[in-house]
Design a protein around this motif. Structure first.
Motif, PDB file in Angstrom:
ATOM      1  N   UNK A 199       0.037   2.922   7.347  1.00 28.54           N
ATOM      2  CA  UNK A 199      -1.222   2.805   6.607  1.00 28.54           C
ATOM      3  C   UNK A 199      -2.411   2.869   7.562  1.00 28.54           C
ATOM      4  N   UNK A 200      -2.332   2.202   8.664  1.00 25.50           N
ATOM      5  CA  UNK A 200      -3.431   2.228   9.617  1.00 25.50           C
ATOM      6  C   UNK A 200      -3.650   3.629  10.171  1.00 25.50           C
ATOM      7  N   UNK A 201      -2.563   4.359  10.396  1.00 22.56           N
ATOM      8  CA  UNK A 201      -2.682   5.718  10.915  1.00 22.56           C
ATOM      9  C   UNK A 201      -3.323   6.634   9.877  1.00 22.56           C
ATOM     10  N   UNK A 202      -2.946   6.460   8.601  1.00 21.29           N
ATOM     11  CA  UNK A 202      -3.551   7.241   7.518  1.00 21.29           C
ATOM     12  C   UNK A 202      -5.045   6.959   7.451  1.00 21.29           C
ATOM     13  N   UNK A 203      -5.417   5.667   7.551  1.00 22.65           N
ATOM     14  CA  UNK A 203      -6.828   5.303   7.502  1.00 22.65           C
ATOM     15  C   UNK A 203      -7.580   5.905   8.679  1.00 22.65           C
ATOM     16  N   UNK A 204      -6.959   5.950   9.846  1.00 21.17           N
ATOM     17  CA  UNK A 204      -7.611   6.453  11.051  1.00 21.17           C
ATOM     18  C   UNK A 204      -7.740   7.963  11.028  1.00 21.17           C
ATOM     19  N   UNK A 205      -6.680   8.663  10.508  1.00 25.81           N
ATOM     20  CA  UNK A 205      -6.654  10.126  10.557  1.00 25.81           C
ATOM     21  C   UNK A 205      -7.319  10.760   9.345  1.00 25.81           C
ATOM     22  N   UNK A 206      -7.349  10.052   8.242  1.00 28.05           N
ATOM     23  CA  UNK A 206      -8.024  10.574   7.051  1.00 28.05           C
ATOM     24  C   UNK A 206      -7.155  11.430   6.156  1.00 28.05           C
ATOM     25  N   UNK A 207      -5.884  11.638   6.515  1.00 27.39           N
ATOM     26  CA  UNK A 207      -5.001  12.426   5.650  1.00 27.39           C
ATOM     27  C   UNK A 207      -3.552  12.108   5.971  1.00 27.39           C
ATOM     28  N   UNK A 260       5.968   2.884  -0.861  1.00 27.71           N
ATOM     29  CA  UNK A 260       6.777   1.668  -0.726  1.00 27.71           C
ATOM     30  C   UNK A 260       5.898   0.477  -0.367  1.00 27.71           C
ATOM     31  N   UNK A 261       4.888   0.684   0.502  1.00 29.55           N
ATOM     32  CA  UNK A 261       3.986  -0.402   0.881  1.00 29.55           C
ATOM     33  C   UNK A 261       3.163  -0.851  -0.315  1.00 29.55           C
ATOM     34  N   UNK A 262       2.754   0.078  -1.134  1.00 26.39           N
ATOM     35  CA  UNK A 262       1.998  -0.294  -2.336  1.00 26.39           C
ATOM     36  C   UNK A 262       2.859  -1.123  -3.286  1.00 26.39           C
ATOM     37  N   UNK A 263       4.134  -0.813  -3.389  1.00 23.32           N
ATOM     38  CA  UNK A 263       5.023  -1.636  -4.213  1.00 23.32           C
ATOM     39  C   UNK A 263       5.136  -3.048  -3.633  1.00 23.32           C
ATOM     40  N   UNK A 264       5.240  -3.135  -2.296  1.00 18.48           N
ATOM     41  CA  UNK A 264       5.317  -4.454  -1.661  1.00 18.48           C
ATOM     42  C   UNK A 264       4.029  -5.245  -1.864  1.00 18.48           C
ATOM     43  N   UNK A 265       2.886  -4.556  -1.791  1.00 19.44           N
ATOM     44  CA  UNK A 265       1.592  -5.229  -1.929  1.00 19.44           C
ATOM     45  C   UNK A 265       1.249  -5.501  -3.385  1.00 19.44           C
ATOM     46  N   UNK A 266       1.867  -4.767  -4.294  1.00 19.37           N
ATOM     47  CA  UNK A 266       1.592  -4.958  -5.720  1.00 19.37           C
ATOM     48  C   UNK A 266       0.265  -4.391  -6.161  1.00 19.37           C
ATOM     49  N   UNK A 267      -0.264  -3.434  -5.419  1.00 21.78           N
ATOM     50  CA  UNK A 267      -1.553  -2.838  -5.776  1.00 21.78           C
ATOM     51  C   UNK A 267      -1.681  -1.478  -5.101  1.00 21.78           C
ATOM     52  N   UNK A 268      -2.631  -0.664  -5.576  1.00 23.17           N
ATOM     53  CA  UNK A 268      -2.890   0.643  -4.978  1.00 23.17           C
ATOM     54  C   UNK A 268      -3.678   0.468  -3.693  1.00 23.17           C
ATOM     55  N   UNK A 269      -3.221   1.100  -2.657  1.00 25.82           N
ATOM     56  CA  UNK A 269      -3.863   0.999  -1.357  1.00 25.82           C
ATOM     57  C   UNK A 269      -4.600   2.272  -0.961  1.00 25.82           C
ATOM     58  N   UNK A 270      -4.120   3.434  -1.451  1.00 31.60           N
ATOM     59  CA  UNK A 270      -4.681   4.727  -1.077  1.00 31.60           C
ATOM     60  C   UNK A 270      -4.931   5.546  -2.341  1.00 31.60           C
ATOM     61  N   UNK A 271      -6.149   6.080  -2.461  1.00 22.74           N
ATOM     62  CA  UNK A 271      -6.468   7.004  -3.561  1.00 22.74           C
ATOM     63  C   UNK A 271      -6.357   8.420  -3.023  1.00 22.74           C
ATOM     64  N   UNK A 272      -5.603   9.241  -3.740  1.00 22.92           N
ATOM     65  CA  UNK A 272      -5.355  10.613  -3.323  1.00 22.92           C
ATOM     66  C   UNK A 272      -6.207  11.553  -4.148  1.00 22.92           C
ATOM     67  N   UNK A 273      -6.780  12.555  -3.487  1.00 19.96           N
ATOM     68  CA  UNK A 273      -7.580  13.560  -4.198  1.00 19.96           C
ATOM     69  C   UNK A 273      -7.448  14.882  -3.474  1.00 19.96           C
ATOM     70  N   UNK A 274      -8.025  15.904  -4.051  1.00 19.65           N
ATOM     71  CA  UNK A 274      -7.949  17.236  -3.435  1.00 19.65           C
ATOM     72  C   UNK A 274      -8.680  17.257  -2.106  1.00 19.65           C
ATOM     73  N   UNK A 275      -9.659  16.379  -1.943  1.00 20.70           N
ATOM     74  CA  UNK A 275     -10.424  16.361  -0.698  1.00 20.70           C
ATOM     75  C   UNK A 275      -9.784  15.465   0.374  1.00 20.70           C
ATOM     76  N   UNK A 276      -8.637  14.854   0.056  1.00 21.37           N
ATOM     77  CA  UNK A 276      -7.956  14.021   1.037  1.00 21.37           C
ATOM     78  C   UNK A 276      -7.609  12.665   0.453  1.00 21.37           C
ATOM     79  N   UNK A 277      -7.588  11.655   1.295  1.00 21.62           N
ATOM     80  CA  UNK A 277      -7.232  10.316   0.844  1.00 21.62           C
ATOM     81  C   UNK A 277      -8.367   9.356   1.195  1.00 21.62           C
TER      82      UNK A 277
END
Length: 312
Positions: free
Chosen positions: A10-18, A39-56
């Protein structure tokens, strides 16, 4: 429970942007990154990343989790570095306990050598009689203790304790300088059967048991004049003519001018000195290194005693 590996993703996704850039950085496939985040979102019980055509984009929950992730991964890195340092004797601590005569002789030499070889390890030592130090070992308050054993099997309190023999500590007769036997080079214990004796203050003191057993073996029961666990005090009592004593070699580093010390011609009473650790306990690299040094110091004491005997 949140998975640390997924937090790292998750941290790498946040840092890289995709997902694709995070996949390249972590040598994963893009599909694997997507699965880890799901899988992390299931563990956290909430949405952590929003996905769109322009990235995350991280959600508010995702941003909060990344902030905590930075702290978690930093603490884990610190823990790994500390464990590596301890394993390499570049850190950590070692807690020692020693009875008085060992604390004045064997332990200082071992501690000095240890600090020279492993200066980053924090050392501490507390004075304790053997029974106290065994209890402290079992309570997890110390890592290594020096103890004294008499002949025969160890007492019940030593169950679960591993013992490393360091040296045998012979005992000598101490007399006032004007005593009738003071001029003899060696004495028989039986020659001292009518004397008053100094005895340890506690009934469980190993030195006390050794003295009483040695006297019985020599054919008499010791008459007790005074009790003291302090060998300096015992020297004063002997010098004043209030009785005589059996004193171990380790207690003879400083002897008064108004007493004499004589070897015994018959079976010499001996204190057996051991380093004690827990049988089932974790023995750190620092503890292992200290045990090796204590064995070296014990052997050096014995060698010095042999050389002195040959020279005399």
């Amino acid at each position: 429970m949140l998975d640390v590996k997924r937090l790292r993703v998750l941290r790498e996704v946040a840092s890289r942007g995709s997902f694709s850039a995070a996949a390249d950085a972590l040598s994963y496939t893009q599909s694997a990154i997507s699965q880890q985040i799901a899988a992390l979102e299931r563990e956290a019980g909430t949405t952590l990343v929003e996905r769109s055509a322009r990235g995350v984009r991280l959600t508010e929950a995702g941003e909060a989790l990344v902030r905590h992730t930075d702290a978690i991964l930093a603490r884990l890195a610190d823990a790994e570095a500390e464990l590596e340092a301890i394993a390499g004797l570049r850190g950590g601590r070692l807690r020692l306990a020693a009875f008085p005569t060992a604390a004045a002789t064997v332990m200082p030499r071992a501690i000095a050598a240890f600090r020279e070889r492993h200066p980053a390890v924090e050392l501490s030592m507390v004075p304790m009689e053997p029974d106290e130090s065994v209890a402290a070992l079992k309570a997890g308050e110390v890592d290594i203790a020096t103890v004294i054993l008499d002949e025969g099997p160890p007492a019940p309190q030593y169950e679960g304790i591993e013992l490393l023999h360091l040296l045998d500590d012979p005992m000598y007769a101490m007399l006032p300088i004007g005593h009738e036997h003071a001029g003899k080079a060696r004495l028989r214990l039986a020659d001292l059967s009518s004397e008053k004796w100094m005895l340890g203050a506690t009934g469980t003191c190993p030195d006390t048991q050794i003295l009483l057993r040695a006297c019985l073996t020599a054919g008499f029961q010791a008459q007790i004049a005074f009790h003291s666990d302090d060998y300096l005090a015992i020297q004063g009592l002997v010098a004043s003519g209030l009785g005589i004593a059996l004193v171990p070699d380790l207690a003879l580093v400083a002897v008064r001018d108004d007493v004499v010390v004589r070897a015994l011609t018959d079976a010499t009473p001996v204190r057996r000195i051991f380093a004690a650790t827990l049988c089932e306990g974790y023995c750190s690299p620092a503890a292992t290194a200290m045990l090796e040094l204590l064995a070296e110091v014990g052997a050096a004491f014995c060698q010095g005693r042999r050389e002195l005997a040959l020279a005399s």
